[in-house]
Design a protein around this motif. Structure first.
Motif, mmCIF file in Angstrom:
data_model
loop_
_atom_site.group_PDB
_atom_site.id
_atom_site.type_symbol
_atom_site.label_atom_id
_atom_site.label_comp_id
_atom_site.label_asym_id
_atom_site.label_seq_id
_atom_site.Cartn_x
_atom_site.Cartn_y
_atom_site.Cartn_z
ATOM 1 N N ARG A 81 0.845 -1.189 0.000
ATOM 2 C CA ARG A 81 0.000 0.000 0.000
ATOM 3 C C ARG A 81 0.883 1.243 0.000
ATOM 4 N NH1 ARG A 81 -5.337 -1.120 0.512
ATOM 5 N NH2 ARG A 81 -5.843 1.027 1.037
ATOM 6 N N VAL A 82 0.402 2.281 -0.642
ATOM 7 C CA VAL A 82 1.077 3.573 -0.644
ATOM 8 C C VAL A 82 0.473 4.404 0.480
ATOM 9 C CG1 VAL A 82 1.423 5.710 -1.950
ATOM 10 C CG2 VAL A 82 1.650 3.496 -3.089
ATOM 11 N N LEU A 83 1.333 4.962 1.325
ATOM 12 C CA LEU A 83 0.900 5.786 2.448
ATOM 13 C C LEU A 83 1.229 7.239 2.139
ATOM 14 C CD1 LEU A 83 2.376 3.610 5.362
ATOM 15 C CD2 LEU A 83 0.107 3.452 4.310
ATOM 16 N N LEU A 84 0.180 8.027 1.881
ATOM 17 C CA LEU A 84 0.350 9.454 1.613
ATOM 18 C C LEU A 84 0.175 10.203 2.927
ATOM 19 C CD1 LEU A 84 -1.977 9.459 -1.484
ATOM 20 C CD2 LEU A 84 0.456 9.913 -1.585
ATOM 21 N N PHE A 85 1.235 10.842 3.401
ATOM 22 C CA PHE A 85 1.144 11.625 4.627
ATOM 23 C C PHE A 85 0.418 12.926 4.292
ATOM 24 C CE2 PHE A 85 4.049 8.430 5.667
ATOM 25 C CZ PHE A 85 4.189 8.374 7.050
ATOM 26 N N ALA A 86 -0.599 13.222 5.075
ATOM 27 C CA ALA A 86 -1.477 14.357 4.798
ATOM 28 C C ALA A 86 -1.614 15.228 6.047
ATOM 29 C CB ALA A 86 -2.850 13.850 4.350
ATOM 30 N N ALA A 87 -2.197 16.389 5.858
ATOM 31 C CA ALA A 87 -2.405 17.321 6.965
ATOM 32 C C ALA A 87 -3.342 16.712 8.005
ATOM 33 C CB ALA A 87 -2.990 18.626 6.437
ATOM 34 N N PRO A 88 -3.101 16.986 9.293
ATOM 35 C CA PRO A 88 -4.042 16.520 10.322
ATOM 36 C C PRO A 88 -5.455 17.021 10.002
ATOM 37 C CG PRO A 88 -2.058 17.389 11.345
ATOM 38 C CD PRO A 88 -1.970 17.727 9.872
ATOM 39 N N GLY A 89 -6.432 16.147 10.200
ATOM 40 C CA GLY A 89 -7.813 16.475 9.863
ATOM 41 C C GLY A 89 -8.253 15.932 8.519
ATOM 42 N N THR A 90 -7.323 15.434 7.722
ATOM 43 C CA THR A 90 -7.665 14.874 6.406
ATOM 44 C C THR A 90 -8.469 13.592 6.552
ATOM 45 O OG1 THR A 90 -5.730 15.877 5.367
ATOM 46 C CG2 THR A 90 -6.704 13.978 4.243
ATOM 47 N N ALA A 91 -8.096 12.736 7.492
ATOM 48 C CA ALA A 91 -8.747 11.430 7.646
ATOM 49 C C ALA A 91 -10.247 11.533 7.901
ATOM 50 C CB ALA A 91 -8.080 10.614 8.740
ATOM 51 N N PRO A 92 -10.733 12.395 8.790
ATOM 52 C CA PRO A 92 -12.185 12.448 8.979
ATOM 53 C C PRO A 92 -12.917 13.176 7.843
ATOM 54 C CG PRO A 92 -11.103 13.969 10.491
ATOM 55 C CD PRO A 92 -10.025 13.177 9.808
ATOM 56 N N ARG A 93 -12.236 14.048 7.123
ATOM 57 C CA ARG A 93 -12.897 14.861 6.090
ATOM 58 C C ARG A 93 -12.935 14.184 4.724
ATOM 59 N NH1 ARG A 93 -16.452 17.684 4.179
ATOM 60 N NH2 ARG A 93 -15.995 19.535 2.983
ATOM 61 N N LEU A 94 -11.884 13.447 4.369
ATOM 62 C CA LEU A 94 -11.779 12.874 3.025
ATOM 63 C C LEU A 94 -12.917 11.927 2.668
ATOM 64 C CD1 LEU A 94 -10.166 12.794 0.403
ATOM 65 C CD2 LEU A 94 -8.765 10.972 1.418
ATOM 66 N N PRO A 95 -13.365 11.014 3.553
ATOM 67 C CA PRO A 95 -14.463 10.122 3.163
ATOM 68 C C PRO A 95 -15.740 10.864 2.747
ATOM 69 C CG PRO A 95 -13.371 9.261 5.099
ATOM 70 C CD PRO A 95 -12.804 10.634 4.856
ATOM 71 N N SER A 96 -16.076 11.955 3.423
ATOM 72 C CA SER A 96 -17.289 12.690 3.037
ATOM 73 C C SER A 96 -17.087 13.405 1.695
ATOM 74 C CB SER A 96 -17.716 13.675 4.131
ATOM 75 O OG SER A 96 -16.711 14.637 4.352
ATOM 76 N N LEU A 97 -15.879 13.871 1.430
ATOM 77 C CA LEU A 97 -15.607 14.480 0.125
ATOM 78 C C LEU A 97 -15.677 13.446 -0.984
ATOM 79 C CD1 LEU A 97 -12.640 16.874 1.006
ATOM 80 C CD2 LEU A 97 -15.005 17.507 0.490
ATOM 81 N N LEU A 98 -15.161 12.238 -0.713
ATOM 82 C CA LEU A 98 -15.233 11.166 -1.706
ATOM 83 C C LEU A 98 -16.681 10.770 -1.971
ATOM 84 C CD1 LEU A 98 -12.235 9.012 -0.475
ATOM 85 C CD2 LEU A 98 -12.340 10.353 -2.576
ATOM 86 N N ALA A 99 -17.498 10.722 -0.915
ATOM 87 C CA ALA A 99 -18.922 10.397 -1.089
ATOM 88 C C ALA A 99 -19.615 11.480 -1.916
ATOM 89 C CB ALA A 99 -19.595 10.241 0.270
ATOM 90 N N TRP A 100 -19.257 12.712 -1.674
ATOM 91 C CA TRP A 100 -19.846 13.816 -2.433
ATOM 92 C C TRP A 100 -19.498 13.706 -3.918
ATOM 93 C CZ3 TRP A 100 -17.616 18.179 -4.910
ATOM 94 C CH2 TRP A 100 -18.545 19.160 -5.272
ATOM 95 N N GLU A 101 -18.312 13.193 -4.213
ATOM 96 C CA GLU A 101 -17.884 12.986 -5.598
ATOM 97 C C GLU A 101 -18.451 11.691 -6.179
ATOM 98 O OE1 GLU A 101 -16.039 14.491 -8.014
ATOM 99 O OE2 GLU A 101 -15.897 16.304 -6.828
ATOM 100 N N GLU A 102 -19.364 11.041 -5.448
ATOM 101 C CA GLU A 102 -19.982 9.785 -5.886
ATOM 102 C C GLU A 102 -18.939 8.701 -6.091
ATOM 103 O OE1 GLU A 102 -22.330 10.739 -9.294
ATOM 104 O OE2 GLU A 102 -23.636 12.058 -8.153
ATOM 105 N N TRP A 103 -17.991 8.604 -5.150
ATOM 106 C CA TRP A 103 -16.908 7.641 -5.220
ATOM 107 C C TRP A 103 -17.409 6.214 -5.370
ATOM 108 C CZ3 TRP A 103 -12.139 8.672 -6.227
ATOM 109 C CH2 TRP A 103 -11.144 7.751 -5.974
ATOM 110 N N GLY A 104 -18.553 5.887 -4.768
ATOM 111 C CA GLY A 104 -19.044 4.519 -4.826
ATOM 112 C C GLY A 104 -20.015 4.259 -5.955
ATOM 113 N N SER A 105 -20.178 5.182 -6.865
ATOM 114 C CA SER A 105 -21.137 4.989 -7.949
ATOM 115 C C SER A 105 -20.649 3.926 -8.927
ATOM 116 C CB SER A 105 -21.378 6.310 -8.691
ATOM 117 O OG SER A 105 -20.229 6.651 -9.438
ATOM 118 N N ASN A 106 -21.528 3.529 -9.840
ATOM 119 C CA ASN A 106 -21.199 2.489 -10.820
ATOM 120 C C ASN A 106 -19.963 2.824 -11.633
ATOM 121 O OD1 ASN A 106 -23.322 0.883 -10.092
ATOM 122 N ND2 ASN A 106 -24.709 1.730 -11.610
ATOM 123 N N ARG A 107 -19.783 4.092 -11.960
ATOM 124 C CA ARG A 107 -18.677 4.448 -12.843
ATOM 125 C C ARG A 107 -17.317 4.331 -12.174
ATOM 126 N NH1 ARG A 107 -18.399 10.867 -13.195
ATOM 127 N NH2 ARG A 107 -18.994 11.284 -11.076
#
Length: 189
Positions: A81-107
């Motif tokens: 796995r690739v581990l991208l070190f990110a700013a503190p606070g990224t972990a709780p915020r990124l999943p909601s941003l991915l959902a907003w981008e329809e990350w789990g959609s068919n495409r």
């Protein structure tokens, strides 16, 4: 081709930065001084968060960050796995941003999930010397300053979406029907 820097060994300033994430920074720094080839588990959430992606997709994200974007902070590889070190606070915020981008959609179903490590989580950090004896942990972009730049959730989202779009070609046209009868109408009178 990625233009990421070829910094695979952690500098003394980078060691100080990494050790500052631990509960006992001086103990971590002393451990690495005595055993520079020893990976260590460090807590996330205060000094950095980590976004973990499967190796190929993580490399695509890293390429997007360096070729089309602002670059990356430290980046490691651990157990495929690739581990991208990110700013503190990224972990709780990124999943909601991915959902907003329809990350789990068919495409984008073919895109693997990203694991976000923040407060309460710990990650194995590769040894400052460049890697462990088993070769399971190593730096792709090692920390080289006391205060490295760390991408926030929007930058990581941007890289993930662009990597996904490059991996999964999306067309607005339906696939051609192979059994369709085609008539040449250019010679009509």
């Amino acid at each position: 081709m990625s233009s990421a820097p070829n910094v695979t060994r952690v500098t003394p300033a980078g060691i100080d930065w990494l050790a500052s994430a631990g509960t006992y920074p001086r103990r971590t720094a002393a451990l690495w001084e005595a055993h520079p080839d020893t990976p260590v588990a460090l807590p996330c959430g205060t000094v950095f968060d980590v976004v973990s992606a499967p190796a190929i997709f993580g490399r695509r994200m890293l390429d997007r960050l360096w070729d089309d974007g602002p670059g990356s902070g430290p980046v490691a590889v651990f157990r495929g796995r690739v581990l991208l070190f990110a700013a503190p606070g990224t972990a709780p915020r990124l999943p909601s941003l991915l959902a907003w981008e329809e990350w789990g959609s068919n495409r984008t179903r073919a895109v693997p999930p990203l694991l976000c490590h923040g407060t309460g989580d710990a990650v194995t950090v590769p040894a400052p010397g460049g890697g462990d004896a088993a070769g399971t942990a190593r730096w792709l972009v090692a920390p080289d300053t006391r205060h490295p730049w760390l991408p926030g959730p929007e930058v990581v989202l941007w890289a993930a979406v662009r990597a996904a779009r490059a991996a999964v070609r999306i067309s607005i046209f339906p696939p051609a029907d192979q059994d369709a009868k085609v008539y040449d109408v250019s010679r009509r009178r």
